[in-house]
Motif scaffolding. Structure first.
Motif, mmCIF file in Angstrom:
data_model
loop_
_atom_site.group_PDB
_atom_site.id
_atom_site.type_symbol
_atom_site.label_atom_id
_atom_site.label_comp_id
_atom_site.label_asym_id
_atom_site.label_seq_id
_atom_site.Cartn_x
_atom_site.Cartn_y
_atom_site.Cartn_z
ATOM 1 N N TYR A 216 0.829 -1.211 0.000
ATOM 2 C CA TYR A 216 0.000 0.000 0.000
ATOM 3 C C TYR A 216 0.863 1.261 0.000
ATOM 4 O O TYR A 216 0.604 2.205 -0.744
ATOM 5 C CB TYR A 216 -0.932 0.017 1.210
ATOM 6 C CG TYR A 216 -1.797 1.264 1.267
ATOM 7 C CD1 TYR A 216 -2.851 1.432 0.364
ATOM 8 C CD2 TYR A 216 -1.544 2.257 2.206
ATOM 9 C CE1 TYR A 216 -3.634 2.572 0.394
ATOM 10 C CE2 TYR A 216 -2.330 3.400 2.244
ATOM 11 C CZ TYR A 216 -3.367 3.550 1.338
ATOM 12 O OH TYR A 216 -4.144 4.686 1.374
ATOM 13 N N ASN A 217 1.910 1.271 0.827
ATOM 14 C CA ASN A 217 2.729 2.470 0.953
ATOM 15 C C ASN A 217 3.947 2.490 0.035
ATOM 16 O O ASN A 217 4.665 3.487 -0.019
ATOM 17 C CB ASN A 217 3.199 2.635 2.407
ATOM 18 C CG ASN A 217 2.055 2.987 3.336
ATOM 19 O OD1 ASN A 217 1.162 3.743 2.962
ATOM 20 N ND2 ASN A 217 2.058 2.424 4.532
ATOM 21 N N SER A 218 4.193 1.389 -0.651
ATOM 22 C CA SER A 218 5.356 1.331 -1.530
ATOM 23 C C SER A 218 5.148 0.281 -2.607
ATOM 24 O O SER A 218 4.298 -0.608 -2.484
ATOM 25 C CB SER A 218 6.625 1.013 -0.739
ATOM 26 O OG SER A 218 6.591 -0.306 -0.249
ATOM 27 N N CYS A 219 5.922 0.407 -3.659
ATOM 28 C CA CYS A 219 5.920 -0.620 -4.705
ATOM 29 C C CYS A 219 7.331 -0.698 -5.274
ATOM 30 O O CYS A 219 8.040 0.301 -5.356
ATOM 31 C CB CYS A 219 4.900 -0.308 -5.794
ATOM 32 S SG CYS A 219 5.058 1.320 -6.538
ATOM 33 N N ALA A 220 7.730 -1.907 -5.641
ATOM 34 C CA ALA A 220 9.069 -2.111 -6.175
ATOM 35 C C ALA A 220 8.997 -3.024 -7.390
ATOM 36 O O ALA A 220 8.175 -3.937 -7.458
ATOM 37 C CB ALA A 220 9.988 -2.707 -5.108
ATOM 38 N N ILE A 221 9.887 -2.776 -8.337
ATOM 39 C CA ILE A 221 9.964 -3.591 -9.536
ATOM 40 C C ILE A 221 11.442 -3.826 -9.844
ATOM 41 O O ILE A 221 12.267 -2.921 -9.703
ATOM 42 C CB ILE A 221 9.251 -2.898 -10.733
ATOM 43 C CG1 ILE A 221 8.970 -3.907 -11.839
ATOM 44 C CG2 ILE A 221 10.013 -1.703 -11.244
ATOM 45 C CD1 ILE A 221 7.721 -4.698 -11.626
ATOM 46 N N THR A 222 11.791 -5.045 -10.209
ATOM 47 C CA THR A 222 13.170 -5.363 -10.572
ATOM 48 C C THR A 222 13.233 -5.771 -12.034
ATOM 49 O O THR A 222 12.462 -6.623 -12.488
ATOM 50 C CB THR A 222 13.740 -6.481 -9.686
ATOM 51 O OG1 THR A 222 13.742 -6.048 -8.330
ATOM 52 C CG2 THR A 222 15.172 -6.826 -10.087
ATOM 53 N N LEU A 223 14.158 -5.167 -12.754
ATOM 54 C CA LEU A 223 14.349 -5.403 -14.179
ATOM 55 C C LEU A 223 15.712 -6.044 -14.414
ATOM 56 O O LEU A 223 16.639 -5.865 -13.629
ATOM 57 C CB LEU A 223 14.268 -4.085 -14.953
ATOM 58 C CG LEU A 223 13.107 -3.153 -14.627
ATOM 59 C CD1 LEU A 223 13.225 -1.863 -15.431
ATOM 60 C CD2 LEU A 223 11.774 -3.832 -14.897
ATOM 61 N N LEU A 224 15.818 -6.768 -15.519
ATOM 62 C CA LEU A 224 17.067 -7.476 -15.836
ATOM 63 C C LEU A 224 17.396 -7.365 -17.313
ATOM 64 O O LEU A 224 16.529 -7.507 -18.177
ATOM 65 C CB LEU A 224 16.941 -8.959 -15.457
ATOM 66 C CG LEU A 224 18.029 -9.913 -15.980
ATOM 67 C CD1 LEU A 224 19.391 -9.584 -15.363
ATOM 68 C CD2 LEU A 224 17.642 -11.368 -15.715
ATOM 69 N N TYR A 225 18.687 -7.108 -17.581
ATOM 70 C CA TYR A 225 19.219 -7.267 -18.931
ATOM 71 C C TYR A 225 20.426 -8.188 -18.844
ATOM 72 O O TYR A 225 21.317 -7.992 -18.015
ATOM 73 C CB TYR A 225 19.641 -5.925 -19.550
ATOM 74 C CG TYR A 225 20.386 -6.120 -20.852
ATOM 75 C CD1 TYR A 225 19.714 -6.519 -22.007
ATOM 76 C CD2 TYR A 225 21.765 -5.962 -20.911
ATOM 77 C CE1 TYR A 225 20.403 -6.736 -23.191
ATOM 78 C CE2 TYR A 225 22.465 -6.165 -22.095
ATOM 79 C CZ TYR A 225 21.765 -6.561 -23.233
ATOM 80 O OH TYR A 225 22.452 -6.780 -24.405
ATOM 81 N N GLN A 226 20.443 -9.211 -19.688
ATOM 82 C CA GLN A 226 21.547 -10.158 -19.740
ATOM 83 C C GLN A 226 22.310 -9.970 -21.043
ATOM 84 O O GLN A 226 21.747 -10.160 -22.129
ATOM 85 C CB GLN A 226 21.027 -11.596 -19.640
ATOM 86 C CG GLN A 226 20.331 -11.924 -18.328
ATOM 87 C CD GLN A 226 19.772 -13.336 -18.310
ATOM 88 O OE1 GLN A 226 18.793 -13.635 -18.983
ATOM 89 N NE2 GLN A 226 20.412 -14.213 -17.540
ATOM 90 N N GLU A 227 23.573 -9.597 -20.929
ATOM 91 C CA GLU A 227 24.417 -9.482 -22.115
ATOM 92 C C GLU A 227 24.963 -10.867 -22.457
ATOM 93 O O GLU A 227 25.746 -11.438 -21.695
ATOM 94 C CB GLU A 227 25.563 -8.503 -21.873
ATOM 95 C CG GLU A 227 26.445 -8.291 -23.090
ATOM 96 C CD GLU A 227 25.656 -7.866 -24.313
ATOM 97 O OE1 GLU A 227 25.389 -8.754 -25.183
ATOM 98 O OE2 GLU A 227 25.284 -6.687 -24.407
#
Length: 296
Positions: free
Chosen positions: A107-118
Motif C-alpha cells: 500500500y505504501n510502496s511498490c518495487a519492480i526489478t528489471l534485468l538485462y543479460q548481455e
C-alpha cells in the motif's frame, strides 16, 4: 504498448507517488511525480537518442576518448556514438530491452526489478554481464538500485552512472547544493584534461549559467531546489562524482551521479574492476520535499 515500446507505470496505494519506466530504452525512468508535481518528465522538444534522459550508464559513464582504451595489456575500440565528436558516449545499455523479473507491491510502496543479460560479446567490450535495476517507490522517495554481475570468465573495467533530468518550473530561480573542492577540466572535445581547485559558494544559483561541468564530491549528497520543491539525491558509494548539464530548453537540468569521471577507462579516476562471478551494487535515493507556497 506505445510506439513499439513497452512502458511500465508504478504508483503507491495512495497514488501520491507515480513513476513511468521504459523497458525497451535501458529500463530508464521516464517520469516521476510526487504530490502531483513532476520532477522528471520527458520533454516533447527532446529526443531520447539525443538526451539519454534518465538512462543507466554502464560500463562507463560520460565519454571515452575516441572510443579507445586498454585493459590487461589489450587494446579495445568502442563504437563512437557521439554526434559531432569522435567519442564513445554513455555506455552500452541505454537502448537495451529489460525484462521484469520481480514485483513487490504494497500500500505504501511498490518495487519492480528489471534485468538485462548481455549474452553476446561486442568488439569494444567483449565481456558478459547481467545488470539488474530495482525501482522502489514510496510516498516521497524513490530508490534506484543497480547491481552488476560479471557472468564472464574474465574480469572487466567499469564505472556506473545515472543521467536524470530534473524539471523546474523556474530554472533561473533554482539552485544546486553539494560539497566539492575540485572541478574537472575538459578539452574542446569534452574529454578530461586535468583538475582545478573549486571554491564556489553554495548553493550554486542556476540563473543564466549554462552548465556542462563535472566535480569530485566530498560527500555523497546532492541537493536541488526549485520554487516548487526541494530534493535530496544521495548514494551509498564511497567515491562520488557529479556531472551537471543544462540543455537549451532551460526548464530541465541533468544532475548525474557517477562512480567515475569522463574517460575513466584511460585516466583511471574512479575506475573499478569486476572479477568473474563477482557483483557490484550501488543505490541512488531521491527524496522529495514539497515547498510551502504562500496563499496556496
Amino acid at each position: 504498448m506505445e510506439n513499439d515500446f513497452a512502458y511500465l507505470d508504478l504508483k503507491n496505494g495512495k497514488e501520491s507517488a507515480k513513476a513511468k519506466i521504459s523497458l525497451h530504452e535501458g529500463g530508464r525512468l521516464m517520469e516521476l511525480q510526487f504530490n502531483g508535481i513532476y520532477i522528471i518528465k520527458d520533454q516533447p522538444s527532446s529526443k531520447y537518442k539525443d538526451t539519454f534522459a534518465s538512462s543507466i550508464l554502464f560500463p562507463f559513464a560520460n565519454r571515452i576518448k575516441n572510443g579507445l582504451y586498454s585493459f590487461n595489456g589489450k587494446e579495445y575500440q568502442l563504437n563512437c556514438n557521439e554526434n559531432g565528436r569522435n567519442n564513445a558516449l554513455h555506455g552500452l545499455v541505454f537502448d537495451k530491452k529489460f525484462e521484469i523479473i520481480d514485483r513487490d507491491l504494497k500500500y505504501n510502496s511498490c518495487a519492480i526489478t528489471l534485468l538485462y543479460q548481455e549474452k553476446e560479446k561486442s568488439i569494444g567490450f567483449p565481456f558478459l554481464y547481467n545488470i539488474y535495476i530495482t525501482y522502489t517507490l514510496k510516498d516521497n522517495n524513490i530508490n534506484v538500485s543497480v547491481k552488476i554481475k560479471n557472468t564472464d570468465k574474465n574480469s572487466f573495467p567499469f564505472t556506473l552512472g545515472w543521467h536524470p533530468y530534473f524539471l523546474s518550473n523556474d530554472l533561473y530561480n533554482s539552485s544546486l547544493n553539494f560539497k566539492s573542492n575540485e572541478k574537472i577540466q575538459f578539452d574542446k572535445n569534452l574529454i578530461t584534461s586535468g583538475f582545478t581547485t573549486y571554491n564556489q559558494e553554495m548553493p550554486l544559483q542556476i540563473k543564466d549559467n549554462q552548465l556542462d561541468d563535472s566535480y569530485i564530491l566530498k560527500t555523497n549528497l546532492i541537493e536541488f531546489t526549485t520554487p516548487l520543491y526541494h530534493i535530496k539525491l544521495d548514494t551509498n558509494t564511497a567515491e562520488n562524482f557529479l556531472q551537471t548539464y543544462t540543455p537549451e530548453n532551460r526548464n530541465t537540468i541533468a544532475i548525474e551521479p557517477m562512480t567515475g569521471i569522463c574517460d575513466s577507462f584511460n585516466n583511471k579516476k574512479g575506475l573499478q574492476t569486476l572479477h568473474s562471478n563477482d557483483e557490484f551494487t550501488t543505490q541512488w535515493n531521491v527524496t522529495f520535499y514539497k515547498k510551502t507556497i504562500p496563499n496556496e
